[in-house]
Scaffold this active site. Structure first.
Site, PDB file in Angstrom:
ATOM      1  N   SER A 134       0.664  -1.370   0.004  1.00 56.89           N
ATOM      2  CA  SER A 134      -0.015   0.046   0.081  1.00 56.89           C
ATOM      3  C   SER A 134       0.893   1.242   0.188  1.00 56.89           C
ATOM      4  O   SER A 134       0.365   2.215  -0.382  1.00 56.89           O
ATOM      5  CB  SER A 134      -0.915   0.014   1.209  1.00 56.89           C
ATOM      6  OG  SER A 134      -0.181  -0.046   2.504  1.00 56.89           O
ATOM      7  N   HIS A 170      -5.135  -3.591  -2.892  1.00 56.95           N
ATOM      8  CA  HIS A 170      -4.746  -2.543  -3.829  1.00 56.95           C
ATOM      9  C   HIS A 170      -4.738  -2.969  -5.376  1.00 56.95           C
ATOM     10  O   HIS A 170      -4.542  -2.386  -6.200  1.00 56.95           O
ATOM     11  CB  HIS A 170      -3.534  -1.707  -3.449  1.00 56.95           C
ATOM     12  CG  HIS A 170      -3.774  -0.979  -2.414  1.00 56.95           C
ATOM     13  ND1 HIS A 170      -4.433   0.339  -2.352  1.00 56.95           N
ATOM     14  CD2 HIS A 170      -3.420  -1.164  -0.999  1.00 56.95           C
ATOM     15  CE1 HIS A 170      -4.206   0.674  -1.313  1.00 56.95           C
ATOM     16  NE2 HIS A 170      -3.791  -0.135  -0.303  1.00 56.95           N
ATOM     17  N   LYS A 181     -11.687   0.381  -2.190  1.00 58.38           N
ATOM     18  CA  LYS A 181     -10.702   1.074  -3.071  1.00 58.38           C
ATOM     19  C   LYS A 181     -11.212   0.996  -4.350  1.00 58.38           C
ATOM     20  O   LYS A 181     -12.110   2.034  -4.886  1.00 58.38           O
ATOM     21  CB  LYS A 181      -9.427   0.273  -2.898  1.00 58.38           C
ATOM     22  CG  LYS A 181      -8.991   0.327  -1.359  1.00 58.38           C
ATOM     23  CD  LYS A 181      -7.661   0.130  -1.020  1.00 58.38           C
ATOM     24  CE  LYS A 181      -7.345  -0.305   0.321  1.00 58.38           C
ATOM     25  NZ  LYS A 181      -7.663   0.965   1.453  1.00 58.38           N
TER      26      LYS A 181
HETATM   27  N1  PMP Z   1      -5.168  -4.060   3.374  1.00 64.00           N
HETATM   28  C1  PMP Z   1      -4.428  -3.012   2.831  1.00 64.00           C
HETATM   29  C2  PMP Z   1      -3.225  -3.563   2.062  1.00 64.00           C
HETATM   30  C3  PMP Z   1      -4.911  -1.741   2.739  1.00 64.00           C
HETATM   31  O1  PMP Z   1      -4.232  -0.803   2.381  1.00 64.00           O
HETATM   32  C4  PMP Z   1      -6.063  -1.161   3.426  1.00 64.00           C
HETATM   33  C5  PMP Z   1      -6.635   0.107   3.605  1.00 64.00           C
HETATM   34  N2  PMP Z   1      -5.858   0.954   3.719  1.00 64.00           N
HETATM   35  C6  PMP Z   1      -6.522  -2.373   4.242  1.00 64.00           C
HETATM   36  C7  PMP Z   1      -6.275  -3.642   4.107  1.00 64.00           C
HETATM   37  C8  PMP Z   1      -8.018  -2.240   4.998  1.00 64.00           C
HETATM   38  O2  PMP Z   1      -8.911  -1.776   4.040  1.00 64.00           O
HETATM   39  P1  PMP Z   1     -10.109  -1.232   4.653  1.00 64.00           P
HETATM   40  O3  PMP Z   1      -9.676   0.405   4.467  1.00 64.00           O
HETATM   41  O4  PMP Z   1     -11.563  -1.629   3.837  1.00 64.00           O
HETATM   42  O5  PMP Z   1     -10.366  -1.355   6.064  1.00 64.00           O
END
Ligand code: PMP
Length: 396
Positions: free
Chosen positions: A177, A205, A236
């Site tokens: 991320s 992502h 996302k």
């Molecule tokens: N996994 C990754 C790699 C993320 O970047 C994120 C959110 N930034 C999440 C899980 C969590 O997802 P959510 O925002 O839907 O809770």
């Protein structure tokens, strides 16, 4: 109060955070941030589906038909035909036997890690994995060993050095991320097979973004069916909110029966669920959004690298422009702000010390002129030689 001292310490270290309100994100990539019109380069809305009229319409219709809230957890009153339809669609999209929807991606990671592994098991986790994986590992009670980021040699060393566990789970982000790089999945699949380990991949992502049909990292590598547990978010590229896990029927049944974040939390609202379903349809039928996104991301990566910035990623819509110290990243973010570009600084603990950065994310609705504007802003900032980037960092 103890927290006041801690807040003061955060300010001292340049790590204090505050909220900025983003009022509207238009379908041309512009946003109102704290009342000011800006070009949005910090959203995970990669395919622009949060503003897609078809997604919004599906959401409104479901809200009118089923109500504003789901009224209970899935196993009591919260489940409806639209939850079931979304899970069927996600399984079809991910080409797995089944899928289960949770309220956030964060909870999806919690659900898997606290259910699939426990005492006497081993988790091997990439050093660059998302915070929700880190928290899930902590809560799982399994022994957790971190391997160096995307380093297959280190992963193998750690597999060799930790034998005798009941189960071994290798867990990795598909696309990381903060760096925007892609996990070395072919090597991971190979090692998992040799050492009898399971693979869990967080494809938050990559879902909708990677692979010809947007199915994610395993499609990108031609490895569909080789990952035991695929997690994703609806928040996302899918443009709404929520998380999901896709895999075998028995895995999904097991999570439904045992995963506490699934059992003990109210189901997603009908509007969110129907919006996500409509978005998955669009992802499966409009590949041109993905192609645009990939071309623009590559172009921006190459231009920023040639200006002398150290840029991570290159194959995904996430670019990390490494600054070094937190203050330097904050300064660069402020400079970009002056050019009308919204791209907040990312600092520890989100990223390791010394790698504070600007994280730029692209969306398919960005236009060429927006990308050109970002390039000229970075060029102007570099020419003015502000202190926003540590010039001792290796180039590109
Ligand atoms: N996994 C990754 C790699 C993320 O970047 C994120 C959110 N930034 C999440 C899980 C969590 O997802 P959510 O925002 O839907 O809770």
């Amino acid at each position: 109060m103890i927290w006041e001292q801690e807040l003061a310490a955060l300010k001292e270290k340049g790590l204090y955070r505050k909220l900025r309100s983003v009022e509207t994100l238009n379908d041309d990539g512009q946003a109102l941030v704290n009342g000011q019109k800006m070009l949005m380069f910090a959203s995970n809305n990669y395919l622009g589906l949060a503003q897609d009229q078809r997604v919004i319409e599906a959401s409104i219709q479901a809200t009118e038909r089923f109500g504003a809230g789901s009224t209970g957890s899935r196993l009591t009153t919260g489940h409806s035909i639209i939850h079931e339809a979304l899970e069927g669609k996600l399984a079809q999209f991910k080409q797995t036997e089944a899928a289960i929807v949770l309220n956030t991606g964060y909870m999806a990671n919690m659900a898997v890690l606290t259910t699939i592994v426990g005492e006497g098991d081993l988790i091997l986790s990439d050093a660059g994995n998302h915070a929700s994986i880190i928290d899930g590992c902590r809560l799982s009670r399994a022994k957790t060993v971190i391997y160096s980021h995307a380093d297959l040699d280190d992963l193998e060393l750690k597999l060799q050095g930790h034998q005798g566990f009941k189960k071994t789970l290798i867990v990795t982000d598909g696309v990381f991320s903060m760096d925007g790089d892609i996990a070395p999945l072919p090597g991971i699949v190979n090692l998992a097979k040799r050492y009898g380990a399971l693979i869990m991949m967080d494809d938050a992502h990559a879902t909708g973004v990677l692979g010809k049909d947007g199915r994610g990292t395993s499609e990108h590598f031609g490895l569909k069916g080789k990952v035991d547990i695929e997690m994703g978010t609806l928040s996302k590229a899918i443009g709404v909110e929520g998380g999901f896990v896709a895999g075998s029927r028995s895995l999904i049944d097991y999570l439904l029966n045992k995963a506490r974040p699934f059992i003990f939390s109210t189901a997603l609202s009908p509007g969110v669920v129907a919006g996500a379903s409509a978005a998955v349809d669009i992802i499966m039928t409009e590949p041109e959004r993905r192609v645009r996104l990939q071309n623009m991301s590559r172009h921006l990566y190459e231009e920023l690298t040639s200006l002398g910035y150290t840029v991570t990623g290159g194959e995904t819509p996430i670019l990390g422009i490494i600054c070094g110290k937190p203050e330097q990243a904050t300064l660069l973010s402020k400079e970009l702000h002056k050019h009308g570009i919204y791209a907040p600084a990312i600092r520890p603990p989100t990223v390791p010390d010394g790698t504070s950065r600007i994280r730029l994310t692209l969306m398919s609705q960005h236009r060429e002129r927006h990308i050109d504007h970002v390039i000229s802003a970075f060029k102007a900032i570099r020419a003015n030689d502000t202190d926003s980037v540590d010039k001792t960092l290796p180039i590109g």
